[in-house]
Enzyme design. Structure first.
Site, PDB file in Angstrom:
ATOM      1  N   PRO A  12      -4.746 -41.824  69.280  1.00  0.00           N
ATOM      2  CA  PRO A  12      -4.773 -40.616  70.258  1.00  0.00           C
ATOM      3  C   PRO A  12      -6.207 -39.964  70.536  1.00  0.00           C
ATOM      4  O   PRO A  12      -6.288 -39.329  71.642  1.00  0.00           O
ATOM      5  CB  PRO A  12      -3.968 -39.742  69.513  1.00  0.00           C
ATOM      6  CG  PRO A  12      -3.748 -40.235  68.233  1.00  0.00           C
ATOM      7  CD  PRO A  12      -4.076 -41.626  68.155  1.00  0.00           C
ATOM      8  N   GLU A  69      -2.010 -41.838  58.450  1.00  0.00           N
ATOM      9  CA  GLU A  69      -2.780 -40.706  59.187  1.00  0.00           C
ATOM     10  C   GLU A  69      -3.979 -41.241  59.997  1.00  0.00           C
ATOM     11  O   GLU A  69      -4.440 -40.554  60.817  1.00  0.00           O
ATOM     12  CB  GLU A  69      -3.331 -39.840  57.910  1.00  0.00           C
ATOM     13  CG  GLU A  69      -2.371 -38.629  57.340  1.00  0.00           C
ATOM     14  CD  GLU A  69      -1.727 -37.874  58.436  1.00  0.00           C
ATOM     15  OE1 GLU A  69      -0.398 -37.901  58.597  1.00  0.00           O
ATOM     16  OE2 GLU A  69      -2.383 -37.017  59.022  1.00  0.00           O
ATOM     17  N   ARG A  79       0.698 -58.048  83.522  1.00  0.00           N
ATOM     18  CA  ARG A  79       1.078 -57.774  84.959  1.00  0.00           C
ATOM     19  C   ARG A  79      -0.197 -58.001  86.053  1.00  0.00           C
ATOM     20  O   ARG A  79       0.096 -58.409  87.119  1.00  0.00           O
ATOM     21  CB  ARG A  79       2.041 -56.707  85.326  1.00  0.00           C
ATOM     22  CG  ARG A  79       1.269 -55.597  85.329  1.00  0.00           C
ATOM     23  CD  ARG A  79       2.070 -54.138  85.052  1.00  0.00           C
ATOM     24  NE  ARG A  79       3.267 -54.343  86.184  1.00  0.00           N
ATOM     25  CZ  ARG A  79       3.095 -54.186  87.298  1.00  0.00           C
ATOM     26  NH1 ARG A  79       1.983 -53.727  87.894  1.00  0.00           N
ATOM     27  NH2 ARG A  79       3.966 -54.265  88.146  1.00  0.00           N
ATOM     28  N   ASP A 136       1.180 -51.095  93.822  1.00  0.00           N
ATOM     29  CA  ASP A 136       1.574 -49.833  92.747  1.00  0.00           C
ATOM     30  C   ASP A 136       0.882 -48.715  92.586  1.00  0.00           C
ATOM     31  O   ASP A 136      -0.334 -48.268  93.293  1.00  0.00           O
ATOM     32  CB  ASP A 136       1.318 -50.434  91.276  1.00  0.00           C
ATOM     33  CG  ASP A 136       2.091 -51.883  91.072  1.00  0.00           C
ATOM     34  OD1 ASP A 136       3.266 -51.937  91.550  1.00  0.00           O
ATOM     35  OD2 ASP A 136       1.579 -52.470  90.153  1.00  0.00           O
TER      36      ASP A 136
HETATM   37 CL1  6GU Z   1      -3.207 -45.199  71.190  1.00  0.00          CL
HETATM   38  N1  6GU Z   1      -1.860 -44.170  69.084  1.00  0.00           N
HETATM   39  C1  6GU Z   1      -0.974 -43.536  68.760  1.00  0.00           C
HETATM   40  N2  6GU Z   1      -0.775 -43.402  67.436  1.00  0.00           N
HETATM   41  N3  6GU Z   1      -0.541 -42.352  69.270  1.00  0.00           N
HETATM   42  C2  6GU Z   1      -1.027 -42.110  70.369  1.00  0.00           C
HETATM   43  C3  6GU Z   1      -1.679 -43.176  71.133  1.00  0.00           C
HETATM   44  C4  6GU Z   1      -2.137 -44.260  70.193  1.00  0.00           C
HETATM   45  N4  6GU Z   1      -1.686 -42.594  72.450  1.00  0.00           N
HETATM   46  C5  6GU Z   1      -1.326 -41.499  72.482  1.00  0.00           C
HETATM   47  N5  6GU Z   1      -0.753 -41.166  71.155  1.00  0.00           N
END
Ligand code: 6GU
Length: 240
Positions: A95, A122, A160, A175
């Site tokens: 994230p 974690e 895709r 798209d």
């Molecule tokens: Cl790439 N990984 C994780 N664990 N949580 C996320 C993410 C990735 N993208 C958004 N939330």
């Protein structure tokens, strides 16, 4: 030659191609059966050099959760990279990464090989991230339990776009977020309609029944612009 994607994970079962879920169905499965793309999930545990096959440990400094250890990740990356002579683009799902957008998907779809690290727990020991310097990619501002689902999203979006993956009646060029028009704007898609012409008293825009292809194309482009203006003005950039 098929594009090759490797996934390093402690949950390789999530990527089973026989499983009637996610990548086992629809366009990614078809791209795979056509020999356009292949993916292999490798269990990080197989590379743990301790007798318990542990891939994670408690964080220095204390606190909750577990941290993925450097050694299994480092050894797995090098072992898997050696399975194919083409250089792999290393991608870490996190994230904290750069947002996955259609231009980034287009870039990744042109690469011969991807190696995706799906972290869990974690996080991953920062030193192995530094040493491997992967591209760090996020799906958005929310937290998933692990990188596996995120990796599947990335693989689906990439698969895709590989030439031949879509059927004749499908086109990636229509798209949402695909570049259109002379300026290469990236817009949301237009609304779609099919039979019947009247459904519970609701009709269909007259122009779509006109048979005038140029008029239909102009209407669709205007709808795309209007939708993008109202729903996602951020995609249009600052208004002059
Ligand atoms: Cl790439 N990984 C994780 N664990 N949580 C996320 C993410 C990735 N993208 C958004 N939330």
């Amino acid at each position: 030659m098929a594009m090759r994607i490797d996934i390093l994970t402690t949950f390789p079962e999530m990527f089973g191609v026989e499983s009637p879920a996610a990548l086992g169905l629809s366009i990614p499965a078809r791209a795979r059966s056509r020999g356009l793309i292949e993916w292999h999930a490798t269990n990080l545990r197989a590379f743990a050099d301790n007798k318990h096959r542990k891939t994670d440990d408690r964080p220095f400094g204390g606190g909750p959760g577990m941290v993925m250890m450097c050694q299994p990740v480092w050894d797995a990356v090098h072992a898997v990279e050696a399975m194919d002579p083409r250089p792999a683009t290393r991608v870490l799902m996190t994230p904290q990464g750069v947002p996955l957008t259609q231009p980034l998907v287009e870039d990744l779809a042109r690469r011969p090989r991807l190696l995706i690290i799906a972290g869990h727990y974690e996080g991953i020991d920062e030193r192995v991230i530094e040493a491997l310097s992967p591209m760090e990619v996020s799906l958005g501002d929310y937290v998933l339990s692990g990188g596996e689902l995120a990796a599947m999203v990335l693989i689906d979006a990439v698969a895709r776009l590989i030439p031949g993956a879509l059927g004749d009646d499908e086109s990636a060029g229509n798209d949402s977020f695909s570049a259109v028009g002379p300026g290469g704007e990236r817009l949301l898609d237009c609304p779609h309609f099919t039979r019947p012409k009247d459904w519970m008293g609701r009709g269909v825009p007259e122009v779509l029944l006109s048979g005038d292809h140029a008029k239909v194309a102009a209407w669709r482009l205007e709808q795309m612009r209007a939708r993008t203006r109202s729903r996602r003005p951020d995609l249009l950039g600052p208004t002059p």
